[in-house]
Design an enzyme around this catalytic site. Structure first.
Site, mmCIF file in Angstrom:
data_model
loop_
_atom_site.group_PDB
_atom_site.id
_atom_site.type_symbol
_atom_site.label_atom_id
_atom_site.label_comp_id
_atom_site.label_asym_id
_atom_site.label_seq_id
_atom_site.Cartn_x
_atom_site.Cartn_y
_atom_site.Cartn_z
ATOM 1 N N GLU A 174 7.103 -0.897 12.933
ATOM 2 C CA GLU A 174 5.766 -0.846 13.535
ATOM 3 C C GLU A 174 5.772 -0.356 14.977
ATOM 4 O O GLU A 174 5.279 -1.036 15.881
ATOM 5 C CB GLU A 174 5.085 -2.225 13.415
ATOM 6 C CG GLU A 174 4.946 -2.652 11.954
ATOM 7 C CD GLU A 174 4.236 -3.988 11.765
ATOM 8 O OE1 GLU A 174 3.998 -4.685 12.754
ATOM 9 O OE2 GLU A 174 3.915 -4.310 10.602
ATOM 10 N N ASN A 215 9.880 1.913 9.761
ATOM 11 C CA ASN A 215 8.944 1.322 8.801
ATOM 12 C C ASN A 215 7.610 1.085 9.498
ATOM 13 O O ASN A 215 7.585 0.674 10.660
ATOM 14 C CB ASN A 215 9.540 -0.018 8.331
ATOM 15 C CG ASN A 215 8.798 -0.660 7.178
ATOM 16 O OD1 ASN A 215 8.577 -0.027 6.154
ATOM 17 N ND2 ASN A 215 8.424 -1.925 7.340
ATOM 18 N N HIS A 251 0.270 -2.057 2.716
ATOM 19 C CA HIS A 251 -0.605 -3.230 2.582
ATOM 20 C C HIS A 251 -2.015 -2.669 2.378
ATOM 21 O O HIS A 251 -2.693 -2.302 3.332
ATOM 22 C CB HIS A 251 -0.539 -4.097 3.840
ATOM 23 C CG HIS A 251 0.798 -4.739 4.030
ATOM 24 N ND1 HIS A 251 1.278 -5.702 3.168
ATOM 25 C CD2 HIS A 251 1.764 -4.554 4.960
ATOM 26 C CE1 HIS A 251 2.483 -6.092 3.566
ATOM 27 N NE2 HIS A 251 2.797 -5.403 4.652
ATOM 28 N N GLU A 279 6.310 -2.697 1.323
ATOM 29 C CA GLU A 279 5.646 -4.013 1.421
ATOM 30 C C GLU A 279 4.345 -4.030 0.623
ATOM 31 O O GLU A 279 3.324 -4.557 1.076
ATOM 32 C CB GLU A 279 5.364 -4.369 2.883
ATOM 33 C CG GLU A 279 6.602 -4.344 3.763
ATOM 34 C CD GLU A 279 6.366 -4.797 5.204
ATOM 35 O OE1 GLU A 279 5.313 -5.392 5.486
ATOM 36 O OE2 GLU A 279 7.258 -4.547 6.048
ATOM 37 N N ASP A 281 1.154 -4.630 -1.267
ATOM 38 C CA ASP A 281 0.210 -5.593 -1.842
ATOM 39 C C ASP A 281 -1.183 -4.963 -1.773
ATOM 40 O O ASP A 281 -1.406 -4.013 -1.017
ATOM 41 C CB ASP A 281 0.265 -7.002 -1.218
ATOM 42 C CG ASP A 281 0.206 -7.038 0.296
ATOM 43 O OD1 ASP A 281 -0.315 -6.095 0.916
ATOM 44 O OD2 ASP A 281 0.685 -8.037 0.872
HETATM 45 C C1 XIL Z 1 4.710 -11.201 7.385
HETATM 46 C C2 XIL Z 1 5.163 -12.330 6.495
HETATM 47 O O1 XIL Z 1 4.817 -12.036 5.169
HETATM 48 C C3 XIL Z 1 4.546 -13.631 6.923
HETATM 49 O O2 XIL Z 1 5.085 -14.723 6.190
HETATM 50 C C4 XIL Z 1 4.771 -13.854 8.415
HETATM 51 O O3 XIL Z 1 4.092 -15.020 8.832
HETATM 52 C C5 XIL Z 1 4.300 -12.668 9.201
HETATM 53 O O4 XIL Z 1 4.942 -11.512 8.725
HETATM 54 N N1 XIL Z 1 4.428 -6.191 8.204
HETATM 55 C C6 XIL Z 1 5.751 -6.551 8.173
HETATM 56 C C7 XIL Z 1 6.164 -7.862 7.617
HETATM 57 O O5 XIL Z 1 6.626 -5.731 8.499
HETATM 58 O O6 XIL Z 1 7.305 -8.374 8.238
HETATM 59 C C8 XIL Z 1 5.036 -8.859 7.717
HETATM 60 O O7 XIL Z 1 5.443 -10.034 7.049
HETATM 61 C C9 XIL Z 1 3.775 -8.294 7.117
HETATM 62 C C10 XIL Z 1 3.340 -7.060 7.850
#
Ligand code: XIL
Length: 482
Positions: A174, A215, A251, A279, A281
């Site tokens: 990020e 990432n 996401h 990641e 979802d």
């Molecule tokens: C999130 C986790 O899922 C949570 O449990 C935690 O509280 C915060 O982080 N981007 C990312 C992940 O790279 O590491 C994050 O994970 C979600 C967003």
């Protein structure tokens, strides 16, 4: 218009194995919650494990693991069955691994690595350098030399510890703002643009065998942010900085898979790096409507298909397993239901969509542990085979009931006693309940009728505390079975 809902129930035998689906066809056009399944069901086989189907495409299916959940048999069964890659949801982040300077805590991270190893899954490292979940002691450093030393020490320790296990690291996570400018993290502010190349170069030394990735989120479409990433990766490659892969968090919001998703992945691949959905979802307003669950399935399918269409896409990682353990409701108020399994570990339409996108084969083999027949009087009108496939704290029970009498059954009810403190968790293909140690399974509407010689297969998951023996006194409709 009938509304069709598919429910899938995993059943483990030697770790990852067989599952079945029950398809519910519910009359009427109103939206129906998956929990409120109506009758008229037909049992049908479902799919081989995602990971097996993905193997044939040369990709991996990943999930974000929180090791605390592994004690839950439903979670564990899916984790073991479906996934060929494991990433720590939180356990390898800076605040988890180096909460104070030079003091490293490995407990959870080691559990994630051990799970990957024991499940013959790849281990994906997440993440070494990130502005979030970063301890205050790092945040407050303002001297460049000090921060560089701290960053290098952290990379050396964490990437070094798992150098033989981690296949790929999110080295920097990020690093962009939405407009494609650099995020003003402490690393950016104190070390300047060059920190990314420095971190990558250091990670190469610490873990020479691992692929090194950048990432980010909201880089799934072709947009200002993804183009900034693209330009950076091109520059890094030109400069000979080690960079092997780019992760796209994905996401997503239901119905919003970007139209340029595949094209975007492809342009990175064309630069000469691997790409991965890291990641995934797909969130929606909750409570979820059946229509949104179907749209979500289409979104999951589209993401998997986009990955498969890009040669250098190494696979898709889902950010969790089930809606009961998802970060989404904590962060996006009023939203959730983002994962392929619901909070009861029942497969959602998204599960089926992913399996189909992977060309998964039907899995109609059923469980094959050696059956342990129960004993009973010879004149019984039923025969039952009962087997358990056990793991640490749970097991999956597979039960085949045969009508060995001359009369057809128009309904049936199985009763038995669960040995040694075993506790029913969930069951399928019957209505299951437990009172004390008495276990009861009554027919579902679709398998009520059993002709002479006919069989019914049902199953359940249970927790145990060491005694995994099968019941010895089974009866159907009050008549003892053998
Ligand atoms: C999130 C986790 O899922 C949570 O449990 C935690 O509280 C915060 O982080 N981007 C990312 C992940 O790279 O590491 C994050 O994970 C979600 C967003």
């Amino acid at each position: 218009m009938p509304t069709q809902i598919e429910n899938v129930f995993p059943a483990s035998r030697t770790g990852r194995t067989t599952a079945w689906a029950v398809t519910a066809v519910v009359a009427g056009s109103t939206l129906v919650a998956t929990a409120a399944l109506a009758p008229a069901r037909a049992a049908e086989p479902i799919f081989e494990p995602w990971r097996d189907a993905a193997d044939r495409h040369g990709v991996t299916t990943g999930f974000a693991l929180s090791p605390a959940h592994l004690g839950d048999p439903g979670y564990r069964a899916i984790a073991e069955r479906e996934f060929s890659l494991v990433v720590a949801e939180n356990a390898m982040k800076w605040d988890a691994t180096e909460p104070s300077r030079g003091t490293f805590t490995w407990g959870q991270a080691d559990q994630v690595a051990a799970f990957a190893e024991s499940n013959d899954a790849e281990l994906y490292g997440h993440t070494l350098v990130w502005h979030s979940q970063l301890p205050g002691w790092v945040e407050s450093i303002s001297d460049p030399d000090e921060l560089r030393t701290v960053m290098y020490d952290h990379i050396d320790a964490v990437a070094g510890r798992y150098a033989d296990q981690v296949d790929a690291w999110d080295v920097v996570n990020e690093l962009w703002e939405g407009d494609g400018s650099r995020r003003q993290s402490v690393f950016q502010r104190v070390l300047g643009d060059g920190y990314v190349a420095e971190a990558l170069t250091r990670a190469r030394q610490a873990a020479p065998g691992a692929d090194l990735c950048l990432n980010d989120y909201s880089t799934d479409a072709i947009n200002a942010k993804s183009t900034a990433m693209y330009d950076l990766v091109a520059d890094l490659l030109d400069d000979g900085v080690p960079i092997d892969c780019v992760g796209f968090q994905s996401h997503l919001i239901v119905g919003q898979v970007p139209g340029t998703f595949q094209q975007n992945l492809q342009r990175f691949a064309d630069l000469g790096v691997d790409v991965r959905i890291t990641e995934l979802d797909v969130r929606m307003d909750v409570p979820a409507s059946a229509a949104d669950l179907q749209r979500q399935a289409a979104d999951y399918r589209a993401v998997v298909e986009a990955c498969l269409a890009v040669d250098r896409c190494t696979g898709v990682t889902v950010w969790g397993i089930d809606d009961g353990h998802s970060w989404v409701p904590d962060v996006f108020s009023g939203q959730g239901a983002a994962l392929p399994w619901d909070a009861q570990y029942q497969a959602k339409p998204a599960y089926t969509a992913v399996a189909e996108a992977l060309d998964a084969r039907p899995d109609d083999a059923g469980p094959t542990p050696s059956p342990t027949p129960t004993s009973g009087p010879v004149d019984a009108e039923c025969t039952v085979t009962w087997s358990h496939a056990a793991w640490g704290t749970g097991y999956t029970g597979s039960v085949t009931i045969t009508n060995s009498g001359a009369e057809a059954w128009s309904s049936w009810e199985l009763t038995t006693t669960l040995p040694g403190g075993q506790v029913l968790q969930q069951g399928w293909s019957a209505d299951w309940s437990q009172t004390g140690s008495t276990l009861t399974a009554s027919n579902a509407a679709w398998n009520a009728s059993v002709a002479p010689g006919g069989t019914v297969q049902i199953g359940y998951n249970a927790a145990h505390t060491g005694d995994t023996s099968v019941p010895t006194d089974v009866a159907v409709n009050g008549s003892p079975c053998h």
